[in-house]
Design a protein around this motif. Structure first.
Motif, PDB file in Angstrom:
ATOM      1  N   GLY A   1       0.815  -1.213   0.000  1.00  9.14           N
ATOM      2  CA  GLY A   1       0.000   0.000   0.000  1.00  9.14           C
ATOM      3  C   GLY A   1       0.848   1.263   0.000  1.00  9.14           C
ATOM      4  N   ARG A   2       1.891   1.285   0.816  1.00 15.54           N
ATOM      5  CA  ARG A   2       2.786   2.445   0.893  1.00 15.54           C
ATOM      6  C   ARG A   2       3.519   2.645  -0.434  1.00 15.54           C
ATOM      7  NH1 ARG A   2       4.682   1.405   5.541  1.00 15.54           N
ATOM      8  NH2 ARG A   2       6.359   0.030   4.894  1.00 15.54           N
ATOM      9  N   TYR A   3       3.985   1.555  -1.032  1.00 14.91           N
ATOM     10  CA  TYR A   3       4.666   1.643  -2.324  1.00 14.91           C
ATOM     11  C   TYR A   3       3.716   2.191  -3.389  1.00 14.91           C
ATOM     12  CZ  TYR A   3       6.857   0.213  -6.689  1.00 14.91           C
ATOM     13  OH  TYR A   3       7.374   0.203  -7.961  1.00 14.91           O
ATOM     14  N   SER A   4       2.520   1.665  -3.418  1.00 16.39           N
ATOM     15  CA  SER A   4       1.532   2.114  -4.388  1.00 16.39           C
ATOM     16  C   SER A   4       1.186   3.594  -4.200  1.00 16.39           C
ATOM     17  CB  SER A   4       0.271   1.250  -4.281  1.00 16.39           C
ATOM     18  OG  SER A   4      -0.626   1.561  -5.302  1.00 16.39           O
ATOM     19  N   ALA A   5       1.067   4.013  -2.937  1.00 16.33           N
ATOM     20  CA  ALA A   5       0.773   5.421  -2.643  1.00 16.33           C
ATOM     21  C   ALA A   5       1.898   6.318  -3.130  1.00 16.33           C
ATOM     22  CB  ALA A   5       0.563   5.609  -1.140  1.00 16.33           C
ATOM     23  N   ARG A   6       3.131   5.873  -2.946  1.00 12.60           N
ATOM     24  CA  ARG A   6       4.285   6.690  -3.344  1.00 12.60           C
ATOM     25  C   ARG A   6       4.386   6.818  -4.858  1.00 12.60           C
ATOM     26  NH1 ARG A   6       9.818   5.527  -4.109  1.00 12.60           N
ATOM     27  NH2 ARG A   6       9.429   3.381  -3.534  1.00 12.60           N
ATOM     28  N   VAL A   7       4.282   5.704  -5.574  1.00 12.06           N
ATOM     29  CA  VAL A   7       4.471   5.769  -7.026  1.00 12.06           C
ATOM     30  C   VAL A   7       3.275   6.375  -7.753  1.00 12.06           C
ATOM     31  CG1 VAL A   7       6.136   3.876  -7.081  1.00 12.06           C
ATOM     32  CG2 VAL A   7       3.735   3.389  -7.493  1.00 12.06           C
ATOM     33  N   ASN A   8       2.094   6.322  -7.128  1.00 13.55           N
ATOM     34  CA  ASN A   8       0.897   6.864  -7.776  1.00 13.55           C
ATOM     35  C   ASN A   8       0.492   8.235  -7.253  1.00 13.55           C
ATOM     36  OD1 ASN A   8       0.018   4.654  -9.634  1.00 13.55           O
ATOM     37  ND2 ASN A   8       0.155   3.511  -7.717  1.00 13.55           N
ATOM     38  N   GLY A   9       1.151   8.719  -6.209  1.00 11.01           N
ATOM     39  CA  GLY A   9       0.856  10.049  -5.683  1.00 11.01           C
ATOM     40  C   GLY A   9      -0.531  10.181  -5.076  1.00 11.01           C
ATOM     41  N   PHE A  10      -0.957   9.188  -4.299  1.00  3.79           N
ATOM     42  CA  PHE A  10      -2.283   9.234  -3.687  1.00  3.79           C
ATOM     43  C   PHE A  10      -2.418  10.436  -2.765  1.00  3.79           C
ATOM     44  CE2 PHE A  10      -2.334   4.283  -3.652  1.00  3.79           C
ATOM     45  CZ  PHE A  10      -2.611   4.265  -5.008  1.00  3.79           C
ATOM     46  N   ASP A  11      -3.573  11.086  -2.850  1.00  2.00           N
ATOM     47  CA  ASP A  11      -3.921  12.162  -1.919  1.00  2.00           C
ATOM     48  C   ASP A  11      -4.723  11.621  -0.744  1.00  2.00           C
ATOM     49  OD1 ASP A  11      -2.840  14.414  -3.445  1.00  2.00           O
ATOM     50  OD2 ASP A  11      -4.419  13.926  -4.893  1.00  2.00           O
ATOM     51  N   SER A  12      -5.487  10.560  -0.994  1.00  2.00           N
ATOM     52  CA  SER A  12      -6.278   9.929   0.062  1.00  2.00           C
ATOM     53  C   SER A  12      -6.578   8.496  -0.332  1.00  2.00           C
ATOM     54  CB  SER A  12      -7.576  10.701   0.330  1.00  2.00           C
ATOM     55  OG  SER A  12      -8.480  10.549  -0.741  1.00  2.00           O
ATOM     56  N   ILE A  13      -7.091   7.764   0.647  1.00  2.00           N
ATOM     57  CA  ILE A  13      -7.430   6.360   0.418  1.00  2.00           C
ATOM     58  C   ILE A  13      -8.861   6.102   0.886  1.00  2.00           C
ATOM     59  CG2 ILE A  13      -6.414   5.662   2.628  1.00  2.00           C
ATOM     60  CD1 ILE A  13      -5.577   3.018   1.296  1.00  2.00           C
ATOM     61  N   VAL A  14      -9.576   5.320   0.119  1.00  3.93           N
ATOM     62  CA  VAL A  14     -10.896   4.838   0.497  1.00  3.93           C
ATOM     63  C   VAL A  14     -10.690   3.413   0.999  1.00  3.93           C
ATOM     64  CG1 VAL A  14     -13.204   4.215  -0.326  1.00  3.93           C
ATOM     65  CG2 VAL A  14     -12.059   6.255  -1.233  1.00  3.93           C
ATOM     66  N   VAL A  15     -11.028   3.160   2.248  1.00  5.01           N
ATOM     67  CA  VAL A  15     -10.885   1.829   2.836  1.00  5.01           C
ATOM     68  C   VAL A  15     -12.242   1.145   2.749  1.00  5.01           C
ATOM     69  CG1 VAL A  15     -10.291   0.522   4.913  1.00  5.01           C
ATOM     70  CG2 VAL A  15      -9.057   2.642   4.380  1.00  5.01           C
ATOM     71  N   THR A  16     -12.313   0.093   1.942  1.00  4.48           N
ATOM     72  CA  THR A  16     -13.597  -0.560   1.710  1.00  4.48           C
ATOM     73  C   THR A  16     -13.747  -1.836   2.522  1.00  4.48           C
ATOM     74  OG1 THR A  16     -12.843  -1.892  -0.174  1.00  4.48           O
ATOM     75  CG2 THR A  16     -13.639   0.342  -0.654  1.00  4.48           C
ATOM     76  N   ARG A  17     -15.006  -2.186   2.737  1.00  2.00           N
ATOM     77  CA  ARG A  17     -15.441  -3.433   3.363  1.00  2.00           C
ATOM     78  C   ARG A  17     -14.829  -3.681   4.740  1.00  2.00           C
ATOM     79  NH1 ARG A  17     -18.871  -6.643   0.635  1.00  2.00           N
ATOM     80  NH2 ARG A  17     -19.479  -6.926   2.796  1.00  2.00           N
ATOM     81  N   LEU A  18     -14.796  -2.631   5.542  1.00  2.00           N
ATOM     82  CA  LEU A  18     -14.353  -2.760   6.933  1.00  2.00           C
ATOM     83  C   LEU A  18     -15.190  -3.804   7.675  1.00  2.00           C
ATOM     84  CD1 LEU A  18     -12.397  -1.542   9.058  1.00  2.00           C
ATOM     85  CD2 LEU A  18     -14.249   0.038   9.657  1.00  2.00           C
ATOM     86  N   ASP A  19     -16.466  -3.908   7.300  1.00  2.00           N
ATOM     87  CA  ASP A  19     -17.401  -4.826   7.952  1.00  2.00           C
ATOM     88  C   ASP A  19     -16.976  -6.294   7.867  1.00  2.00           C
ATOM     89  OD1 ASP A  19     -18.165  -4.155   5.116  1.00  2.00           O
ATOM     90  OD2 ASP A  19     -19.468  -5.888   5.424  1.00  2.00           O
ATOM     91  N   ILE A  20     -16.200  -6.655   6.859  1.00  2.00           N
ATOM     92  CA  ILE A  20     -15.764  -8.042   6.689  1.00  2.00           C
ATOM     93  C   ILE A  20     -14.910  -8.482   7.876  1.00  2.00           C
ATOM     94  CG2 ILE A  20     -14.350  -9.582   5.245  1.00  2.00           C
ATOM     95  CD1 ILE A  20     -17.089  -8.757   4.021  1.00  2.00           C
ATOM     96  N   LEU A  21     -14.248  -7.529   8.527  1.00  2.00           N
ATOM     97  CA  LEU A  21     -13.345  -7.860   9.629  1.00  2.00           C
ATOM     98  C   LEU A  21     -14.038  -7.916  10.994  1.00  2.00           C
ATOM     99  CD1 LEU A  21     -10.272  -5.716   8.544  1.00  2.00           C
ATOM    100  CD2 LEU A  21     -10.730  -8.138   8.089  1.00  2.00           C
ATOM    101  N   ASP A  22     -15.330  -7.602  11.045  1.00  2.00           N
ATOM    102  CA  ASP A  22     -16.069  -7.642  12.316  1.00  2.00           C
ATOM    103  C   ASP A  22     -15.910  -9.002  12.990  1.00  2.00           C
ATOM    104  OD1 ASP A  22     -17.017  -5.137  11.582  1.00  2.00           O
ATOM    105  OD2 ASP A  22     -19.088  -5.790  11.254  1.00  2.00           O
TER     106      ASP A  22
END
Length: 172
Positions: free
Chosen positions: A57-78
């Protein structure tokens, strides 16, 4: 630039998948993913399942210049206990915190995990941050720290309205 990533990892197809959970843990995550959610759309093959990989995730953020992240399906970890996040890799006997770029090195990596607090209260369909369990918020905050990008949206289910907007990135 807004990244979209599941609160856990999944993959369909060939290639190295450092955090892949083989056996009952992976099967449980896949089962929680919903009817057709964790099977390949074309092949129908079961996806490989794993813990969130903050190194990738950190590598992808660095090479793609992410400004923010959408974290999906948090409910799966309940209710999953224990829960982990991959915070580094072991490559040929030494710890690394960067994504390896040398040919063939990723397939030799072993995940280094951090155990994080789980939660039992359901997050499914929650639409306000204040209604999330403290441990769920802490999990998202830990992802932000590790990826080095703020979360703008959290999804708590498969439907569009099952979201929490933390920061309005669309200017609506």
């Amino acid at each position: 630039v807004i990244a979209v990533a599941k609160a856990y990892s999944s993959c369909v197809g060939a290639g190295p998948f450092v955090t892949e959970l083989l056996g009952p843990e992976g099967d449980e995550l896949r089962k929680r993913g919903g009817d057709a959610g964790e099977y390949g759309a074309t092949t129908g093959r079961p996806r490989g399942m794993g813990w969130f990989d903050a190194v990738a995730g950190r590598y992808s953020a660095r090479v793609n210049g992410f400004d923010s992240i959408v974290v999906t399906r948090l409910d799966i970890l309940d209710g999953i206990d224990p829960m982990k996040i991959c915070v580094g890799y072991e490559l040929d006997g030494r710890r690394i915190d960067r994504f390896p770029l040398e040919g063939g090195s990723l397939e030799r990596c072993i995940p280094v995990y951090e155990t994080v607090e789980s939660w039992t209260k359901s997050t499914y369909g929650v639409t306000r941050e204040k209604d999330l369990p403290a441990a769920a918020i802490a999990y998202v905050r830990r992802i932000e720290e590790l990826v080095r990008v703020p979360a703008s949206i959290i999804s708590t289910g498969p439907r569009r309205h099952e979201t929490i907007v933390l920061h309005d990135v669309f200017g609506v």
